[in-house]
Design an enzyme around this catalytic site. Structure first.
Site, PDB file in Angstrom:
ATOM      1  N   ALA A  29       0.890  -1.188   0.022  1.00  0.00           N
ATOM      2  CA  ALA A  29       0.154   0.069   0.002  1.00  0.00           C
ATOM      3  C   ALA A  29       0.887   1.450   0.046  1.00  0.00           C
ATOM      4  O   ALA A  29       1.334   1.576   1.054  1.00  0.00           O
ATOM      5  CB  ALA A  29      -0.930   0.048   1.217  1.00  0.00           C
ATOM      6  N   PRO A  39      -5.056   8.733  -1.350  1.00  0.00           N
ATOM      7  CA  PRO A  39      -5.995   9.650  -2.065  1.00  0.00           C
ATOM      8  C   PRO A  39      -5.277  11.013  -2.469  1.00  0.00           C
ATOM      9  O   PRO A  39      -5.503  11.200  -3.687  1.00  0.00           O
ATOM     10  CB  PRO A  39      -7.167  10.049  -1.061  1.00  0.00           C
ATOM     11  N   TYR A  50      14.109   4.545  -0.254  1.00  0.00           N
ATOM     12  CA  TYR A  50      14.823   3.974  -1.145  1.00  0.00           C
ATOM     13  C   TYR A  50      14.742   2.460  -1.431  1.00  0.00           C
ATOM     14  O   TYR A  50      15.082   1.833  -2.403  1.00  0.00           O
ATOM     15  CB  TYR A  50      16.455   4.104  -0.494  1.00  0.00           C
ATOM     16  N   GLU A  59       8.867  -4.521 -10.010  1.00  0.00           N
ATOM     17  CA  GLU A  59       7.562  -4.537 -10.378  1.00  0.00           C
ATOM     18  C   GLU A  59       7.207  -4.046 -11.895  1.00  0.00           C
ATOM     19  O   GLU A  59       6.318  -4.600 -12.554  1.00  0.00           O
ATOM     20  CB  GLU A  59       6.960  -3.318  -9.391  1.00  0.00           C
ATOM     21  N   GLY A  70       1.617   1.294 -11.002  1.00  0.00           N
ATOM     22  CA  GLY A  70       3.075   0.781 -11.003  1.00  0.00           C
ATOM     23  C   GLY A  70       3.815   1.932 -11.712  1.00  0.00           C
ATOM     24  O   GLY A  70       5.130   1.861 -11.785  1.00  0.00           O
ATOM     25  N   THR A  75       3.060   5.706 -13.754  1.00  0.00           N
ATOM     26  CA  THR A  75       2.325   5.894 -14.885  1.00  0.00           C
ATOM     27  C   THR A  75       3.448   6.337 -15.923  1.00  0.00           C
ATOM     28  O   THR A  75       4.415   6.501 -16.009  1.00  0.00           O
ATOM     29  CB  THR A  75       1.506   7.480 -14.790  1.00  0.00           C
TER      30      THR A  75
HETATM   31  C1  LIG Z   1      -6.491  -0.962 -10.333  1.00  0.00           C
HETATM   32  C2  LIG Z   1      -5.372  -0.457  -9.605  1.00  0.00           C
HETATM   33  C3  LIG Z   1      -4.609  -1.059  -8.888  1.00  0.00           C
HETATM   34  C4  LIG Z   1      -3.558  -0.423  -8.078  1.00  0.00           C
HETATM   35  N1  LIG Z   1      -2.955  -1.285  -7.116  1.00  0.00           N
HETATM   36  C5  LIG Z   1      -1.933  -0.418  -6.216  1.00  0.00           C
HETATM   37  C6  LIG Z   1      -1.480  -1.004  -5.363  1.00  0.00           C
HETATM   38  O1  LIG Z   1      -1.321  -2.320  -5.161  1.00  0.00           O
HETATM   39  N2  LIG Z   1      -0.587  -0.509  -4.325  1.00  0.00           N
HETATM   40  C7  LIG Z   1      -0.533   1.056  -4.558  1.00  0.00           C
HETATM   41  O2  LIG Z   1       0.248   1.551  -3.844  1.00  0.00           O
HETATM   42  N3  LIG Z   1      -0.996   1.558  -5.419  1.00  0.00           N
HETATM   43  C8  LIG Z   1      -1.912   0.945  -6.478  1.00  0.00           C
HETATM   44  N4  LIG Z   1      -2.518   1.743  -7.263  1.00  0.00           N
HETATM   45  C9  LIG Z   1      -2.472   3.068  -7.593  1.00  0.00           C
HETATM   46  C10 LIG Z   1      -1.612   3.603  -8.557  1.00  0.00           C
HETATM   47  O3  LIG Z   1      -0.229   3.191  -8.663  1.00  0.00           O
HETATM   48  C11 LIG Z   1      -1.684   5.211  -8.822  1.00  0.00           C
HETATM   49  O4  LIG Z   1      -3.079   5.361  -9.451  1.00  0.00           O
HETATM   50  C12 LIG Z   1      -0.875   5.612  -9.852  1.00  0.00           C
HETATM   51  O5  LIG Z   1       0.478   5.574  -9.224  1.00  0.00           O
HETATM   52  C13 LIG Z   1      -1.134   7.007 -10.082  1.00  0.00           C
HETATM   53  O6  LIG Z   1      -1.451   7.864  -9.059  1.00  0.00           O
HETATM   54  P1  LIG Z   1      -2.687   8.586  -9.092  1.00  0.00           P
HETATM   55  O7  LIG Z   1      -3.809   7.889  -9.278  1.00  0.00           O
HETATM   56  O8  LIG Z   1      -2.847   9.586  -7.688  1.00  0.00           O
HETATM   57  O9  LIG Z   1      -2.705   9.829 -10.022  1.00  0.00           O
HETATM   58  P2  LIG Z   1      -1.687  11.123 -10.021  1.00  0.00           P
HETATM   59  O10 LIG Z   1      -0.692  10.836  -9.375  1.00  0.00           O
HETATM   60  O11 LIG Z   1      -2.880  12.019  -9.367  1.00  0.00           O
HETATM   61  O12 LIG Z   1      -1.681  11.363 -11.571  1.00  0.00           O
HETATM   62  C14 LIG Z   1      -2.751  12.069 -12.273  1.00  0.00           C
HETATM   63  C15 LIG Z   1      -2.138  12.399 -13.705  1.00  0.00           C
HETATM   64  O13 LIG Z   1      -1.244  13.298 -13.624  1.00  0.00           O
HETATM   65  C16 LIG Z   1      -0.251  12.650 -14.161  1.00  0.00           C
HETATM   66  N5  LIG Z   1       1.234  13.311 -13.497  1.00  0.00           N
HETATM   67  C17 LIG Z   1       1.600  13.059 -12.260  1.00  0.00           C
HETATM   68  N6  LIG Z   1       2.797  13.634 -11.924  1.00  0.00           N
HETATM   69  C18 LIG Z   1       3.112  14.247 -13.067  1.00  0.00           C
HETATM   70  C19 LIG Z   1       4.375  14.888 -13.551  1.00  0.00           C
HETATM   71  N7  LIG Z   1       5.530  15.157 -12.567  1.00  0.00           N
HETATM   72  N8  LIG Z   1       4.420  15.167 -14.877  1.00  0.00           N
HETATM   73  C20 LIG Z   1       3.301  15.005 -15.705  1.00  0.00           C
HETATM   74  N9  LIG Z   1       2.288  14.227 -15.294  1.00  0.00           N
HETATM   75  C21 LIG Z   1       2.186  13.941 -14.073  1.00  0.00           C
HETATM   76  C22 LIG Z   1      -0.154  11.372 -13.981  1.00  0.00           C
HETATM   77  O14 LIG Z   1       0.688  10.492 -14.865  1.00  0.00           O
HETATM   78  C23 LIG Z   1      -1.689  11.094 -14.164  1.00  0.00           C
HETATM   79  O15 LIG Z   1      -1.574  11.265 -15.565  1.00  0.00           O
HETATM   80  C24 LIG Z   1      -3.540   1.115  -7.964  1.00  0.00           C
HETATM   81  C25 LIG Z   1      -4.359   1.681  -8.950  1.00  0.00           C
HETATM   82  C26 LIG Z   1      -5.194   0.966  -9.865  1.00  0.00           C
HETATM   83  C27 LIG Z   1      -6.171   1.739 -10.642  1.00  0.00           C
END
Ligand SMILES: Cc1cc2nc3c(=O)[nH]c(=O)nc-3n(C[C@H](O)[C@H](O)[C@H](O)COP(=O)(O)OP(=O)(O)OC[C@H]3O[C@@H](n4cnc5c(N)ncnc54)[C@H](O)[C@@H]3O)c2cc1C
Ligand SMILES: Cc1cc2nc3c(=O)[nH]c(=O)nc-3n(C[C@H](O)[C@H](O)[C@H](O)COP(=O)(O)OP(=O)(O)OC[C@H]3O[C@@H](n4cnc5c(N)ncnc54)[C@H](O)[C@@H]3O)c2cc1C
Ligand SMILES: Cc1cc2nc3c(=O)[nH]c(=O)nc-3n(C[C@H](O)[C@H](O)[C@H](O)COP(=O)(O)OP(=O)(O)OC[C@H]3O[C@@H](n4cnc5c(N)ncnc54)[C@H](O)[C@@H]3O)c2cc1C
Ligand SMILES: Cc1cc2nc3c(=O)[nH]c(=O)nc-3n(C[C@H](O)[C@H](O)[C@H](O)COP(=O)(O)OP(=O)(O)OC[C@H]3O[C@@H](n4cnc5c(N)ncnc54)[C@H](O)[C@@H]3O)c2cc1C
Lengths: 379, 379, 379, 379
Positions: C125, C129, C233, C242, C363, C365
């Site tokens: 985790a 949010p 780290y 991953e 993992g 984006t």
């Molecule tokens: C089905 C599913 C399973 C998941 N499983 C896990 C899990 O097991 N454990 C866990 O910890 N998380 C999990 N996640 C969470 C996932 O890792 C995050 O959703 C992902 O890392 C993106 O974070 P966010 O949703 O907060 O988007 P945000 O970080 O809010 O990003 C929103 C948008 O902004 C873009 N963005 C962000 N920063 C930048 C930047 N510097 N420059 C340009 N663009 C940027 C992003 O690419 C994206 O397009 C899961 C998510 C889903 C949907």
């Protein structure tokens, strides 16, 4: 698809342009390309034919038509004729408003008659070796000295740079960043004004893109155009017109490329049938035709909005990047459709590919357009 | 960018649509999605509100406006409200002309009052398990038997298929390929007419897409619509209107996706600033905004040309494929901009991505549109 | 194209996986999708079959193979079987190294036997949010209190979140940004630990993605994994594994989509011939086949480099974004090739399109991957 | 990313190539471009240095290495040095196997010593004005007349065409379509053999691409290469090697473009920072770097498979189209990143953009590659 932008009077002007180009430019263009510059004379002939200063007041010999459609028609016909050496678009679409809207009566009297007759070719010099996209970063300086401005610095990539009789030079008159920029007219013969090499370019071979040097170059103070230190805002106000002009040319270029390539695809055969009949090519041409139709609809809408005084900086930026990127895509695909012939300079498609590449770069790069639009979105 | 298509009367109608949807559809849509079908009653309410048959003759209860802008306004508002379950577009934009233009006086009297009141929901059944893109390949047969037609065969993917009171069925009445196709109205209760499963779809969950079966289904001969064996040409004549309708919805969907996502990109933060401020995202949104503006300009031009009787089959095909592909691109990029939230059903962007995917498929796939355009180019 | 990555021993393991999935997962998957979660029992069966902890020391019941190819084989077979509900990849590829490499002997004894037998399902985790991409921005806090950590905060989008017996929680143990992050294991039953809604997702319907809440949640201090304040780290060190896991699944998904669609394109007919024979479709499939071959070659090279300890953070980022974007492109094109059937949930291509959409998001984006690569280029 | 294709012996050969090019080609290349042809002498020097015929039997002066890696190294270094005028790739990679594998002992003795010493420059003439993609459609005829063949017809776009001492000409020896094609060596001085214009091309300015004419051209019957009427199959057998050679050059070109542009993007400033630091550009460069890494991995795998005798026609087609399309994309993006300088011939990026455009055209166009792959998929 019917478009309803142009009226009969514009189509008459189109005929005029076309006849002029066929007679005065097309037969010489290969030579001009070899020379790297067009004949000085063609400018005067264009002036005589009414192709310079269509919207300049008739009192100075202009056409007196506050209607960008005339400009658009000429831009389109130059593209259609393949006469990319003629810098009329720069003169009519880009330089004109500086000389008509920001000038004093006196300046108008000095410059506009020559502007319209073709005796005074214009250029506009913003870019420097160290400042292209970042206009506010220009360093060429103009220091007031008695009744003169003394200029020091260098400009580069200046269209019509070698031939121009009057160059609108963007200079720094104060160190306040964007708030310290002014426009100064530098005329041929000004002491300390010299021109550098004619630049060897990928395309636009007949246009004299050049470097300009100002070495304690002295011009009368009355050569200031517009308000001192307001140059940046003068530029901002006129860039939409420049970008619309580029967009108009882009759509015309795409249309021509498509027409030429459709013709080729219908007649060139491989494996026993016209290459355009292969579904991949048919679909590709259908795709390009769709996008060119859409671009045409959009750019015409932009011209109409511009005429109505409603074309925003953002709208112009949209038109500029999208149509020029489309032009490049169309050119690239059309080269491919020509097979090996697309790599041969004698084929118009090759030349159009070369000439067109700069369109996403000058007048503000695609990236700068997206910055402008993004900021307009509050981002 | 100003567009000048709609006049005050259309904006008033837009208000009406918006109020209707807010009141009668939005609050129920989640339930309808769970049910896989909308309430029958919403159709009658829409009829009462004047949202059905805007261009049907007032003598039958229609709006009497030969102006597709009213249709477009309703299509746009349904999309904006996210009420993808409402098959009004199919009814008003696609089915209407068959019932108004190809019918006899008698047929109009039988069907149009219900059409306008919402008592008679319509569908149009072209596709079969074995013939989708290839309309001329339909096999459902209708054989004349005395004063009846006897139908045998199967249709699939029929929008409003379960609820429809009258289905315009494309049937084969002769084995002459495209020259042997006819249109026959089959009404609920016709002997031998049954409906199959409600299909489980990726999106459009509240719309009752269904299979239809005709098993010695007998309908009166006067249910023939238009001329026997001319059905293919009747279809060809009306497909541009269907495609324009889809294009209008596509642009509205793209506009809504963009608005929602811009809002999100301005407020969602990462690394200490709004994600829309990251240049990659700013440029992406600028790009999408540009293309949506261009699509809007184009589709509006198409609506105006359609009203003037000038929208060609080719133009409609261009509008259809380009705007729907754009819609999908916008949806996909907007999902990505939402990060993990874009994968959650409760987010409108996710639903819009799901609903929109079919737009490049039904009404003639992108590939079929390119075939049409390519043939128009003589390829 | 021959690839030379796998040896006979891996192919034997592949057989084992395939038989296991056919028997224990495929027949139940539809039900699991309706339930939104897989049967708890399938984890224990997988453990018994040797599918959990392939690289865990045999002393704890693991496979003892320091060879990621076994992981890759299982990932590939899960994708090929369409069993997207099984969170084994998260367990084996993502969680494992935290529990094997960063743990004390004691911790290993407590957790690894269950990890391998399937009695202890894991989750990790990170996301909250308010912090997804920006891992260093996590706010869930863990405060040392005597012999315990007391956790407060919320996690979201946690794969296996509802079923997990042990969750590796990324917590803030100091306010030093990236330097104040730690990893703490929270087990089912810990006081103050609760799970929120099972999230309604676009795809991966059988996987229990969930919200987790920590409300003065108390865990023993010996649940700290790795070094306090070094969590960031530890994460950085394990993220390549991953991402490689996701890339492996992406390539397998693309291969399967392509195989299914090739089959469809060879058999579905329109206009009298298989739709795959239309040149546009043939070229499209040739293009996808090329890119899938290239992706396979690249991901296999990455697996080999990973095994040799040479896969850099940058390399893994490249593999992650490129293969997942390709997967989405392939899925989208394959849906289109299925025509209307591509929009029907019962078609595997539709499900694959839905399941796959998240791959460019979790993992890290695509955008975050490009940040990483860009920084690696000194930009 | 480590690749493990080349061994120390190849890196030594790379040094040799690099030193040779720096000394013998780079200083003259501008002049060669102006001349439209390289100095005849550089071929002999290359022969002396061991750069011609690396896989030819030492008994004829060749290197005796049955290892395409040596060819690849030389191709890469020529690209890296920007010496696009040197047609060594055509000679070593394309022409060599015809002369080594299909020849008689006698022919080998006549031709291979010169081939290796640089005294005998080769070309291969397939394309005709009316038959490029459609090789089976060649019309240049060779009629057996006593102990001679008499050739009539024309070839075009022949690399090394003007300088070549021996041209392998694809001729029609029977009217059986693909089954009536043969290969005949035509040497300088053959009666009735003449060369046409040196073609003015978009790029590759220093290479003598030419037209060839055969006007009752008489060559001894023992100039037949391979089996009469089997020429088409001889070509098919050797095209993978030609395409691999082009792919190797494409990847090298993309790598060089990227390196040059990265350098530029790190040093060129706008708005107060390096242009590569703007996220859009950083992401773009990350994207290109990813794809170039992937292409490198793939082409190296192809070289290894080729050496092992396993590179199929389909695999070579995949490598050819994908890497050359990538090269063009990289070139186009790199030009854009250079702003106005990208349009200036003196910038290597401009020249690389020009030189590279033909890569998706010759050696079989991208479209033909997709045909081949599509057919391999049974479509
Ligand atoms: C089905 C599913 C399973 C998941 N499983 C896990 C899990 O097991 N454990 C866990 O910890 N998380 C999990 N996640 C969470 C996932 O890792 C995050 O959703 C992902 O890392 C993106 O974070 P966010 O949703 O907060 O988007 P945000 O970080 O809010 O990003 C929103 C948008 O902004 C873009 N963005 C962000 N920063 C930048 C930047 N510097 N420059 C340009 N663009 C940027 C992003 O690419 C994206 O397009 C899961 C998510 C889903 C949907
Ligand atoms: C044929 C030709 C004719 C020309 N004619 C004229 C003329 O008549 N008068 C005149 O004044 N100029 C002229 N120019 C110059 C032209 O306007 C500039 O070349 C152009 O504005 C780009 O500036 P630059 O070349 O300095 O590129 P730079 O500004 O150095 O840009 C390099 C790259 O960085 C990108 N970049 C810059 N800033 C950003 C940012 N904030 N975010 C993301 N990316 C960014 C650019 O888009 C570009 O890709 C001409 C140029 C050419 C080639
Ligand atoms: C939600 C939904 C609602 C629908 N509503 C209706 C409705 O109300 N009434 C109705 O009659 N139908 C309806 N349809 C059916 C829809 O019109 C068809 O699905 C569509 O026309 C495609 O037909 P198909 O599914 O048989 O695909 P196919 O025709 O089998 O096509 C499969 C693929 O082959 C491609 N293809 C076909 N021919 C060619 C060619 N010549 N060249 C290249 N590619 C080709 C297609 O583009 C597609 O990618 C609906 C479909 C859906 C999904
Ligand atoms: C610089 C240069 C060097 C060359 N060197 C040599 C050489 O040394 N020896 C030699 O023999 N040749 C050489 N060529 C020729 C080259 O191989 C041909 O140009 C190439 O094969 C394409 O043939 P074409 O030009 O006749 O195009 P065409 O075959 O006429 O093709 C025109 C277009 O139609 C497309 N097309 C053709 N068939 C199909 C199809 N079935 N489906 C869809 N699209 C199709 C093509 O892809 C292309 O886009 C060279 C060419 C150039 C430019």
């Amino acid at each position: 698809m019917e478009q309803h932008l142009y009226e009969p009077v514009h189509e008459e002007f189109r005929d005029l342009c076309r006849r002029f180009l066929t007679r005065e430019a097309v037969p010489h263009h290969d030579r001009w390309e070899a020379d790297g510059i067009v004949d000085r004379e063609v400018w005067r002939k264009a002036g005589a034919a009414g192709l310079l200063g269509m919207d300049v007041d008739p009192e100075y010999g202009g056409g007196g038509q506050q209607d960008f459609r005339f400009n658009a028609v000429l831009d389109e016909e130059i593209v259609a004729a393949g006469c990319s050496g003629l810098g009329f678009g720069l003169h009519n679409d880009v330089a004109a408003p500086y000389l008509t809207d920001l000038t004093t009566d006196d300046q108008r009297k000095r410059w506009l008659p020559g502007f319209c007759s073709g005796d005074l070719v214009t250029a506009i010099a913003m870019s420097e070796p160290g400042a292209g996209s970042d206009l506010a970063g220009v360093r060429t300086s103009a220091v007031r000295d008695g009744n003169s401005y003394v200029l020091n610095g260098q400009k580069t990539f200046i269209t019509n740079g070698e031939m121009a009789d009057l160059v609108v030079v963007v200079v720094r008159t104060s160190d306040q960043g964007a708030h310290g920029v002014s426009l100064v007219a530098v005329e041929t013969g000004a002491p300390g004004f010299s021109r550098g090499r004619r630049l060897a370019k990928v395309g636009l071979k007949a246009n004299d893109t050049a470097e300009l040097f100002f070495d304690d170059c002295r011009v009368p103070a009355e050569n200031l155009i517009g308000t001192e230190n307001h140059g940046f805002y003068h530029l901002m106000g006129n860039l939409p017109r420049e970008r619309l002009s580029i967009a108009v040319a882009a759509v015309a270029a795409a249309e021509k490329l498509l027409a030429v390539t459709l013709e080729y695809a219908r007649s060139r055969e491989a494996f026993g049938r016209p290459i355009g009949k292969f579904q991949h090519n048919r679909f590709l041409l259908a795709e390009l035709d769709t996008e060119v139709t859409i671009a045409r609809t959009f750019v015409n809408h932009c011209v109409a909005e511009f005429n109505a005084g409603r074309l925003s900086v953002t709208d112009a930026a949209k038109a500029k990047w999208w149509t020029t990127e489309l032009q490049n895509k169309v050119a690239d695909r059309c080269v491919q459709l020509h097979g090996g012939y697309g790599f041969m300079l004698e084929y118009p498609v090759a030349k159009a590919w070369l000439d067109g590449r700069v369109q996403t770069i000058y007048g503000g790069t695609t990236e700068i357009m997206k910055e402008i639009i993004g900021r307009g979105l509050g981002l």
